[in-house]
Scaffold this motif. Structure first.
Motif, PDB file in Angstrom:
ATOM      1  N   PHE A   1      -0.441  -8.465   3.389  1.00 23.70           N
ATOM      2  CA  PHE A   1      -0.264  -7.062   3.771  1.00 23.70           C
ATOM      3  C   PHE A   1       0.637  -6.270   2.827  1.00 23.70           C
ATOM      4  O   PHE A   1       0.566  -5.040   2.797  1.00 23.70           O
ATOM      5  CB  PHE A   1       0.310  -6.972   5.187  1.00 23.70           C
ATOM      6  N   ILE A   2       1.521  -6.956   2.085  1.00 26.51           N
ATOM      7  CA  ILE A   2       2.473  -6.214   1.245  1.00 26.51           C
ATOM      8  C   ILE A   2       2.300  -6.549  -0.241  1.00 26.51           C
ATOM      9  O   ILE A   2       2.025  -5.671  -1.054  1.00 26.51           O
ATOM     10  CB  ILE A   2       3.932  -6.502   1.685  1.00 26.51           C
TER      11      ILE A   2
ATOM     12  N   ALA B   1      -6.087  -5.153   6.926  1.00 27.41           N
ATOM     13  CA  ALA B   1      -5.125  -4.088   7.218  1.00 27.41           C
ATOM     14  C   ALA B   1      -5.700  -3.046   8.179  1.00 27.41           C
ATOM     15  O   ALA B   1      -4.988  -2.535   9.052  1.00 27.41           O
ATOM     16  CB  ALA B   1      -4.697  -3.414   5.912  1.00 27.41           C
TER      17      ALA B   1
ATOM     18  N   ILE C   1       1.229   0.945   3.886  1.00 23.19           N
ATOM     19  CA  ILE C   1       1.386   0.396   2.521  1.00 23.19           C
ATOM     20  C   ILE C   1       0.178   0.759   1.667  1.00 23.19           C
ATOM     21  O   ILE C   1       0.315   1.167   0.508  1.00 23.19           O
ATOM     22  CB  ILE C   1       1.615  -1.124   2.588  1.00 23.19           C
TER      23      ILE C   1
ATOM     24  N   PRO D   1      -1.494  -5.948  -1.931  1.00 24.99           N
ATOM     25  CA  PRO D   1      -1.817  -4.519  -2.144  1.00 24.99           C
ATOM     26  C   PRO D   1      -0.926  -3.863  -3.197  1.00 24.99           C
ATOM     27  O   PRO D   1      -1.412  -3.111  -4.045  1.00 24.99           O
ATOM     28  CB  PRO D   1      -1.587  -3.886  -0.763  1.00 24.99           C
ATOM     29  N   ILE D   2       0.382  -4.185  -3.172  1.00 19.70           N
ATOM     30  CA  ILE D   2       1.289  -3.564  -4.143  1.00 19.70           C
ATOM     31  C   ILE D   2       0.987  -4.048  -5.564  1.00 19.70           C
ATOM     32  O   ILE D   2       1.144  -3.293  -6.529  1.00 19.70           O
ATOM     33  CB  ILE D   2       2.768  -3.822  -3.744  1.00 19.70           C
TER      34      ILE D   2
ATOM     35  N   LEU E   1      -1.700  -4.321  -6.917  1.00 19.30           N
ATOM     36  CA  LEU E   1      -2.763  -3.483  -7.498  1.00 19.30           C
ATOM     37  C   LEU E   1      -2.161  -2.342  -8.328  1.00 19.30           C
ATOM     38  O   LEU E   1      -2.785  -1.845  -9.259  1.00 19.30           O
ATOM     39  CB  LEU E   1      -3.648  -2.893  -6.401  1.00 19.30           C
ATOM     40  N   LEU E   2      -0.934  -1.942  -7.967  1.00 21.04           N
ATOM     41  CA  LEU E   2      -0.266  -0.879  -8.734  1.00 21.04           C
ATOM     42  C   LEU E   2       0.004  -1.327 -10.164  1.00 21.04           C
ATOM     43  O   LEU E   2       0.108  -0.515 -11.077  1.00 21.04           O
ATOM     44  CB  LEU E   2       1.070  -0.509  -8.067  1.00 21.04           C
TER      45      LEU E   2
ATOM     46  N   ASN F   1      -1.990  -3.283 -11.799  1.00 19.97           N
ATOM     47  CA  ASN F   1      -3.291  -3.718 -12.311  1.00 19.97           C
ATOM     48  C   ASN F   1      -3.478  -5.218 -12.245  1.00 19.97           C
ATOM     49  O   ASN F   1      -4.042  -5.834 -13.158  1.00 19.97           O
ATOM     50  CB  ASN F   1      -3.502  -3.233 -13.748  1.00 19.97           C
TER      51      ASN F   1
ATOM     52  N   LEU G   1     -10.919  -7.181  -2.513  1.00 16.35           N
ATOM     53  CA  LEU G   1     -10.312  -5.944  -2.009  1.00 16.35           C
ATOM     54  C   LEU G   1     -10.761  -5.653  -0.575  1.00 16.35           C
ATOM     55  O   LEU G   1      -9.958  -5.210   0.253  1.00 16.35           O
ATOM     56  CB  LEU G   1     -10.684  -4.770  -2.932  1.00 16.35           C
TER      57      LEU G   1
ATOM     58  N   PRO H   1       0.756  -2.126   7.615  1.00 13.51           N
ATOM     59  CA  PRO H   1      -0.117  -2.450   6.474  1.00 13.51           C
ATOM     60  C   PRO H   1      -0.915  -1.243   5.983  1.00 13.51           C
ATOM     61  O   PRO H   1      -1.113  -1.057   4.787  1.00 13.51           O
ATOM     62  CB  PRO H   1      -1.051  -3.525   7.034  1.00 13.51           C
TER      63      PRO H   1
ATOM     64  N   LYS I   1      -1.211   5.457  -6.969  1.00 12.46           N
ATOM     65  CA  LYS I   1      -2.282   5.306  -7.971  1.00 12.46           C
ATOM     66  C   LYS I   1      -2.932   6.644  -8.301  1.00 12.46           C
ATOM     67  O   LYS I   1      -3.820   6.729  -9.158  1.00 12.46           O
ATOM     68  CB  LYS I   1      -3.347   4.339  -7.429  1.00 12.46           C
TER      69      LYS I   1
ATOM     70  N   LEU J   1      -8.689  -7.743   1.783  1.00 12.36           N
ATOM     71  CA  LEU J   1      -7.339  -7.202   2.029  1.00 12.36           C
ATOM     72  C   LEU J   1      -7.396  -5.956   2.912  1.00 12.36           C
ATOM     73  O   LEU J   1      -6.605  -5.788   3.846  1.00 12.36           O
ATOM     74  CB  LEU J   1      -6.665  -6.838   0.700  1.00 12.36           C
ATOM     75  N   LEU J   2      -8.365  -5.077   2.612  1.00  2.00           N
ATOM     76  CA  LEU J   2      -8.448  -3.805   3.343  1.00  2.00           C
ATOM     77  C   LEU J   2      -8.901  -4.004   4.789  1.00  2.00           C
ATOM     78  O   LEU J   2      -8.348  -3.374   5.702  1.00  2.00           O
ATOM     79  CB  LEU J   2      -9.405  -2.864   2.609  1.00  2.00           C
TER      80      LEU J   2
END
Lengths: 236, 65
Positions: free
Chosen positions: A213-214, A108, B54, A217-218, A220-221, A223, A101, B51, B62, A104-105
């Motif tokens: 970037f897309i 971004a 997003i 992260p998405i 994660l919604l 799970n 995580l 990004p 969430k 990814l963060l």
């Protein structure tokens, strides 16, 4: 007023706010570890990158050695914010998921700073590798992501070792120059891999960016990846 | 008087353990955006903020913000 004063001031304020927040919520020990070690890591890594001509900063910036002493404060501050957001999706003791995580963060979070920095000529990347967004090297988000994840893993792993007194801090001070040096090799490998991917075509290259970037992260919604039931690395 | 200032600062800092760094970060990005727009930067640079947008959307969906 030189433009670079603004980014240095922003870096300093963000660093101070994050340090203060960490001090209040996690305690003085964790805050000292994160921000002292983070600052040393950022100074060393940036100095090495400047010496190897991977990045060049505006000459009006305040410098310590080869690295801009105030601007590099962005690194520990952004790593801390990435860590804070990552904790919302994972157990902080689950180092692997947290590192994923943070990767990814960090990618971004660093992107806008880099794009604006290059646009306003605060710094530049003297490289001929494939570029996106008006001169931003394509490998950069991946390199910063790995840099953030490696920093988190180092701090997280040493925090799991029981030392007396300031033992953890000293262990981190010894480990972090090695990690900074290792990052140079890792960044070189990332440049190679990403250049190869870019050579396959623009669609593949932008697809890779879209994944980081897309898509991830998405995901994660939904799970994905699933949280592990217990920490992957235990205190034993 | 000084105690009042500290009380205000701590009240802001404590509104959420999670939201405060995010709040500081958003203000920073706002400053960067303003700077790009005022200096007549290329519109392509604005895409680099996507990004982050997003991630904000993910956090909102969430229910973490």
């Amino acid at each position: 007023m030189p433009d670079t004063l603004l980014i240095q001031l922003l870096a300093l304020i963000l660093f101070a706010v994050c340090l203060f927040h960490s001090w209040r919520t996690e305690g003085p020990r964790a805050a000292q570890q994160w921000f002292i070690i983070g600052y040393i890591y950022a100074l060393l890594l940036t100095s090495l990158l400047v010496i190897l001509s991977q990045i060049a900063f505006d000459s009006s910036m305040l410098v310590f050695g080869a690295a801009p002493s105030l601007t590099v404060m962005l690194f520990p501050a952004l790593f801390y914010i990435a860590y804070t957001i990552a904790r919302e999706f994972a157990d902080p003791t689950d180092l692997r998921r947290m590192a994923y995580l943070v990767f990814l963060l960090t990618a971004a979070l660093m992107m806008p700073f880099d794009a604006v920095g290059v646009e306003l000529r605060w710094w530049e990347y003297p490289t001929e590798s494939y570029a996106v967004l008006n001169g931003l090297p394509f490998y950069l988000p991946f390199a910063w992501g790995v840099t953030g994840a490696a920093f988190f893993l180092t701090i997280g792993r040493i925090r799991k070792i029981r030392f007396r007194g300031s033992g953890q801090l000293f262990a981190m001070i010894i480990a972090i120059p090695l990690v900074a040096a290792a990052m140079l090799v890792v960044i070189s490998l990332i440049q190679l891999v990403v250049s190869w991917v870019a050579s396959l075509g623009e669609v593949v290259a932008y697809g890779l960016l879209g994944l980081v970037f897309i898509v991830l992260p998405i995901s994660l919604l939904f799970n994905y990846p699933r949280r592990s039931q217990r920490p992957l690395i235990t205190d034993k | 008087m000084t105690d009042d200032y500290y009380a205000i600062i701590f009240a802001i800092m404590n509104f959420s353990a999670f939201q405060f760094p995010l709040f500081a970060l958003l203000l920073t990005y706002l400053a960067l955006l303003t700077l790009v727009v005022l200096s007549g930067g290329q519109p392509l640079v604005l895409l680099s903020f996507a990004p982050l947008a997003i991630w904000i959307a993910v956090l909102v969906l969430k229910g973490r913000m």
